[in-house]
Design a protein around this motif. Sequence first.
Motif, mmCIF file in Angstrom:
data_model
loop_
_atom_site.group_PDB
_atom_site.id
_atom_site.type_symbol
_atom_site.label_atom_id
_atom_site.label_comp_id
_atom_site.label_asym_id
_atom_site.label_seq_id
_atom_site.Cartn_x
_atom_site.Cartn_y
_atom_site.Cartn_z
ATOM 1 N N SER A 97 24.593 5.314 0.703
ATOM 2 C CA SER A 97 23.438 4.841 -0.055
ATOM 3 C C SER A 97 23.197 5.814 -1.201
ATOM 4 O O SER A 97 23.546 6.985 -1.129
ATOM 5 C CB SER A 97 22.195 4.728 0.833
ATOM 6 N N GLU A 98 22.612 5.306 -2.250
ATOM 7 C CA GLU A 98 22.345 6.105 -3.445
ATOM 8 C C GLU A 98 20.891 5.900 -3.852
ATOM 9 O O GLU A 98 20.415 4.769 -3.921
ATOM 10 C CB GLU A 98 23.284 5.681 -4.573
ATOM 11 N N ASP A 151 0.857 -1.188 0.000
ATOM 12 C CA ASP A 151 0.000 0.000 0.000
ATOM 13 C C ASP A 151 0.890 1.234 0.000
ATOM 14 O O ASP A 151 1.497 1.557 1.011
ATOM 15 C CB ASP A 151 -0.899 0.027 1.237
ATOM 16 N N GLY A 152 0.968 1.898 -1.120
ATOM 17 C CA GLY A 152 1.762 3.114 -1.199
ATOM 18 C C GLY A 152 2.884 3.004 -2.212
ATOM 19 O O GLY A 152 3.008 2.033 -2.937
ATOM 20 N N ILE A 153 3.708 4.010 -2.245
ATOM 21 C CA ILE A 153 4.820 4.104 -3.182
ATOM 22 C C ILE A 153 6.107 3.896 -2.411
ATOM 23 O O ILE A 153 6.245 4.362 -1.286
ATOM 24 C CB ILE A 153 4.821 5.485 -3.862
ATOM 25 N N VAL A 154 7.046 3.213 -3.017
ATOM 26 C CA VAL A 154 8.321 2.953 -2.364
ATOM 27 C C VAL A 154 9.431 3.697 -3.106
ATOM 28 O O VAL A 154 9.431 3.778 -4.327
ATOM 29 C CB VAL A 154 8.617 1.433 -2.305
ATOM 30 N N ARG A 155 10.343 4.266 -2.353
ATOM 31 C CA ARG A 155 11.545 4.878 -2.921
ATOM 32 C C ARG A 155 12.683 3.920 -2.636
ATOM 33 O O ARG A 155 12.869 3.508 -1.500
ATOM 34 C CB ARG A 155 11.826 6.217 -2.270
ATOM 35 N N LEU A 156 13.443 3.562 -3.652
ATOM 36 C CA LEU A 156 14.496 2.572 -3.481
ATOM 37 C C LEU A 156 15.871 3.218 -3.427
ATOM 38 O O LEU A 156 16.157 4.171 -4.154
ATOM 39 C CB LEU A 156 14.467 1.561 -4.629
ATOM 40 N N TYR A 157 16.702 2.663 -2.569
ATOM 41 C CA TYR A 157 18.083 3.096 -2.395
ATOM 42 C C TYR A 157 18.986 1.877 -2.482
ATOM 43 O O TYR A 157 18.632 0.811 -2.002
ATOM 44 C CB TYR A 157 18.280 3.759 -1.026
ATOM 45 N N ALA A 158 20.169 2.036 -3.072
ATOM 46 C CA ALA A 158 21.183 0.989 -3.064
ATOM 47 C C ALA A 158 22.149 1.309 -1.931
ATOM 48 O O ALA A 158 22.569 2.453 -1.769
ATOM 49 C CB ALA A 158 21.929 0.951 -4.388
ATOM 50 N N VAL A 159 22.509 0.294 -1.156
ATOM 51 C CA VAL A 159 23.394 0.477 -0.012
ATOM 52 C C VAL A 159 24.749 -0.133 -0.334
ATOM 53 O O VAL A 159 24.850 -1.290 -0.734
ATOM 54 C CB VAL A 159 22.791 -0.185 1.247
ATOM 55 N N ALA A 160 25.800 0.688 -0.142
ATOM 56 C CA ALA A 160 27.173 0.248 -0.384
ATOM 57 C C ALA A 160 28.030 0.744 0.778
ATOM 58 O O ALA A 160 28.351 1.925 0.850
ATOM 59 C CB ALA A 160 27.692 0.800 -1.698
ATOM 60 N N GLY A 161 28.350 -0.160 1.686
ATOM 61 C CA GLY A 161 29.119 0.243 2.865
ATOM 62 C C GLY A 161 28.314 1.211 3.710
ATOM 63 O O GLY A 161 27.179 0.945 4.081
ATOM 64 N N TRP A 162 28.896 2.372 3.994
ATOM 65 C CA TRP A 162 28.222 3.388 4.801
ATOM 66 C C TRP A 162 27.382 4.338 3.955
ATOM 67 O O TRP A 162 26.696 5.209 4.476
ATOM 68 C CB TRP A 162 29.242 4.202 5.592
ATOM 69 N N PHE A 177 29.468 5.138 -6.253
ATOM 70 C CA PHE A 177 29.614 4.164 -5.174
ATOM 71 C C PHE A 177 31.091 3.964 -4.841
ATOM 72 O O PHE A 177 31.898 3.736 -5.732
ATOM 73 C CB PHE A 177 29.012 2.821 -5.582
ATOM 74 N N ALA A 178 31.421 4.020 -3.554
ATOM 75 C CA ALA A 178 32.795 3.770 -3.121
ATOM 76 C C ALA A 178 33.143 2.285 -3.265
ATOM 77 O O ALA A 178 34.296 1.930 -3.468
ATOM 78 C CB ALA A 178 32.980 4.209 -1.674
ATOM 79 N N GLU A 179 32.131 1.413 -3.146
ATOM 80 C CA GLU A 179 32.300 -0.021 -3.312
ATOM 81 C C GLU A 179 31.032 -0.574 -3.939
ATOM 82 O O GLU A 179 30.044 0.143 -4.084
ATOM 83 C CB GLU A 179 32.577 -0.691 -1.967
ATOM 84 N N GLU A 180 31.054 -1.858 -4.309
ATOM 85 C CA GLU A 180 29.880 -2.447 -4.962
ATOM 86 C C GLU A 180 28.697 -2.505 -3.994
ATOM 87 O O GLU A 180 28.848 -2.890 -2.840
ATOM 88 C CB GLU A 180 30.200 -3.853 -5.454
ATOM 89 N N PRO A 181 27.512 -2.119 -4.450
ATOM 90 C CA PRO A 181 26.327 -2.189 -3.592
ATOM 91 C C PRO A 181 26.076 -3.615 -3.108
ATOM 92 O O PRO A 181 26.311 -4.574 -3.838
ATOM 93 C CB PRO A 181 25.200 -1.722 -4.506
ATOM 94 N N VAL A 182 25.593 -3.724 -1.861
ATOM 95 C CA VAL A 182 25.377 -5.040 -1.260
ATOM 96 C C VAL A 182 23.914 -5.353 -0.990
ATOM 97 O O VAL A 182 23.550 -6.504 -0.805
ATOM 98 C CB VAL A 182 26.184 -5.198 0.049
ATOM 99 N N CYS A 183 23.045 -4.346 -0.927
ATOM 100 C CA CYS A 183 21.617 -4.601 -0.727
ATOM 101 C C CYS A 183 20.835 -3.367 -1.129
ATOM 102 O O CYS A 183 21.397 -2.312 -1.399
ATOM 103 C CB CYS A 183 21.303 -5.002 0.712
ATOM 104 N N GLY A 184 19.526 -3.515 -1.138
ATOM 105 C CA GLY A 184 18.646 -2.401 -1.455
ATOM 106 C C GLY A 184 17.734 -2.127 -0.283
ATOM 107 O O GLY A 184 17.414 -3.023 0.496
#
Length: 87
Positions: A48-49, A35-46, A72-79
Amino acid sequence: MSELEVFAQGEKAGALELTHDGLFYEFSGTIRAEDGIVRLYAVAGWDSEYLGIPEPQASGLFLRVRLPASHFAEEPVCGAGCWTVCR
């Protein structure tokens, strides 16, 4: 190619495929619709983008985006998803 698990409110909401294509990362996939809209971010270390807001489809919420790898300083690991209820 790797798979990033996407979490929203502490629960797994789906996964995005991550492809490193030269100077870019490409994120694509469908996540569970809520229910609703989600904004997605990629997390890489400390860091997020911001990836964007996925578009609604019959199978869920779909996102495809390319971002420069230099973001990204390093490869993203999760969203991560931030749910915003719009009524």
